[in-house]
Each structure stands twice: as structure tokens, then as C-alpha cells.
Design an enzyme around this catalytic site. Structure first.
Site, PDB file in Angstrom:
ATOM      1  CG  HIS A  33      -6.050  -2.148   8.265  1.00  0.00           C
ATOM      2  ND1 HIS A  33      -6.017  -1.130   8.761  1.00  0.00           N
ATOM      3  CD2 HIS A  33      -4.610  -2.662   8.415  1.00  0.00           C
ATOM      4  CE1 HIS A  33      -4.953  -0.306   9.108  1.00  0.00           C
ATOM      5  NE2 HIS A  33      -3.944  -1.517   9.135  1.00  0.00           N
ATOM      6  CG  ASN A  58      -9.111  -1.672  11.582  1.00  0.00           C
ATOM      7  OD1 ASN A  58      -8.016  -2.405  11.098  1.00  0.00           O
ATOM      8  ND2 ASN A  58      -9.568  -0.637  10.829  1.00  0.00           N
ATOM      9  CG  ASP A  93      -0.063  -0.509   2.499  1.00  0.00           C
ATOM     10  OD1 ASP A  93       1.109  -0.256   2.445  1.00  0.00           O
ATOM     11  OD2 ASP A  93      -1.051  -0.627   3.383  1.00  0.00           O
ATOM     12  CD  GLU A 141      -9.094   0.742   7.508  1.00  0.00           C
ATOM     13  OE1 GLU A 141      -8.859  -0.254   7.885  1.00  0.00           O
ATOM     14  OE2 GLU A 141      -8.650   2.081   7.740  1.00  0.00           O
TER      15      GLU A 141
END
Ligand code: GLP
Length: 234
Positions: A130, A128, A67, A135
Site C-alpha cells: 500500500h 502489502n 493520510d 490497500e
């Protein structure tokens, strides 16, 4: 999905570095998927040491990062380009033209496949769940795309910026399908802050959009590397 627990992140990172070195030795033109964040830094340090002491040759290795922030110049010290140069690319004999990141107007997924696909993908995990910047809510068949970062990710990543308001709100990320196509996947999670998400990940045994990392349950070659602090069984 196999779990390997190490006493501390040093031992865990040495294991991952050794595995990467072995993979490069076996396949000098390895296609290596790379992650950023604080978790893989020690692995990159060990890889640098291996380059200096064991003559590991990165000359023909190609790297594909997961990313990159959108709207940050690659020279910005918070960009993932900057991170990779700082922790790895400037320290080993990799050809910088063989290092790739998702960006606009670039069919990253097609490009990766044309290059033979990713042999070994290194992953971290967000609190979370990811992976990359996929996400919660990301689809199983998601491709590389622009994603909106959640408030919790912006907050978690603000530690690298002077102020939370400087954290970009969007990023380019490999999709879950892109990651899933890697032949072998290693996910690293260290420290107390990852204990909760590892516990959640262990509770389920199939893909759930709420925890994007759960896509890994369906992959045939995944190892989760934990230090004792991240190991929720303790
Ligand atoms: C960022 C990256 C992820 C990384 C995560 C965890 O959001 N996009 O790829 O896994 O942070 O970061 P850290 O290793 O600092 O906990």
C-alpha cells in the site's frame, strides 16, 4: 522508475532530506507531500538539522499529508497530525496553517490542484504494497476517500498502539490518482520487513491492483530509495 540503494537508512535519509532542502531552495513555496510511519522519521530529523544549521526556510512551504486515521482525535498521540507535529512541524518554521491532511467534508484533491499540485511527494510502502492507505484492490483512478484498513495493515500498525483493538479500522487517504498527479515522487523502503514487497514490485512492470505501489511504473519521475536490507537483489 529509478532505484537508488544506500548502505544504510541514515545515508538514504540524508539524501532525501538534501533533496527536499534543494527543492525548497529552488522553490521557496514548495508544495510538499508527506508520509508518516517509521520510515520517514530520520528524513524529518535531517530536515530539522538543516533548518537549524543551514537556514532552510519553511515559511512559505505548504505540506499535504497522505493520510490520517478516521475516528482518532488529532490530539491523540497515534494520529498522523500528532506524528507530524512531533517529528517536523514543531521543529521548523512552517506555518501550521499551511499544513493539510485529508478529512471529512473536504475536497482534498480539488484543494491540492487549486494550490498548484504537489511538487514533491514522499512515500513509504506497506508490507502489502500500500501507499498512503491505498490497500490492495485500490483503483488506479481512486481519489481521496475513506478506506477500510486490511487486517494485515491493522496488525502491522498495532506496534504503535497499546493493543491491536485500538487501531482504527478506517482512514482517510489520498487516492492513487491523487498521488500519481505529484510532479516528482520519492518512495522510501528500509529494512528486512520491506524486502519481500520490493521483490514483488520488481517482478511486475505494469499496474496491478494487488500491489498499489505499482501505479508508480506509469509515472515519469519516480525514485525508489532503499537501504541494503530492503534491497531484494542482495
Ligand atoms: C502506514 C502509512 C503508510 C506508510 C506505512 C509504512 O500504513 N499509512 O503511509 O508508508 O504505514 O509504515 P512504516 O514506515 O512504519 O513501515
Amino acid at each position: 522508475m529509478k532505484y537508488k540503494i544506500f548502505k544504510n537508512k541514515e545515508q538514504a535519509s540524508k539524501y532525501v532530506s538534501d533533496l527536499i532542502v534543494k527543492s525548497i531552495t529552488q522553490k521557496p513555496n514548495l508544495n510538499l507531500g508527506l508520509a508518516t510511519g517509521s520510515t520517514p522519521i530520520l528524513t524529518y530529523d535531517f530536515l530539522t538539522q538543516a533548518f537549524e544549521n543551514e537556514n532552510v526556510d519553511f515559511k512559505n512551504v505548504k505540506t499535504f499529508n497522505l493520510d490520517e486515521y478516521k475516528d482518532l482525535k488529532i490530539e491523540n498521540k497515534n494520529s498522523y497530525h500528532f506524528f507530524m507535529n512531533k517529528y517536523l512541524f514543531s521543529k521548523v518554521n512552517i506555518n501550521i496553517n499551511n499544513t493539510f491532511f485529508p478529512k471529512s467534508n473536504f475536497n482534498y484533491d480539488e484543494f491540492i490542484q487549486k494550490n498548484g499540485g504537489i511538487d514533491l511527494q514522499i512515500l513509504g510502502i506497506g508490507q502489502n504494497g500500500h501507499i498512503g492507505f491505498n490497500e490492495p484492490g485500490s483503483k488506479k483512478n481512486s481519489k481521496t476517500r475513506i478506506v477500510d484498513l486490511t487486517k494485515s495493515t491493522i496488525k502491522a500498525n498495532a506496534k504503535h498502539f497499546q493493543d491491536e483493538s485500538e487501531v482504527p479500522i478506517q482512514a482517510y487517504s489520498m487516492g492513487l490518482e491523487t498521488i500519481f498527479k505529484a510532479k516528482k515522487i520519492i518512495l522510501l523502503a528500509f529494512g528486512n520487513s520491506k524486502k519481500e514487497i520490493i521483490k514483488e514490485l520488481k517482478k511486475i512492470d505494469e499496474f496491478s491492483e494487488n500491489i498499489p505501489a505499482s501505479i508508480l511504473y506509469e509515472h515519469k519521475d519516480v525514485t525508489i530509495i532503499l537501504d541494503e536490507e530492503a534491497n531484494s537483489d542482495l
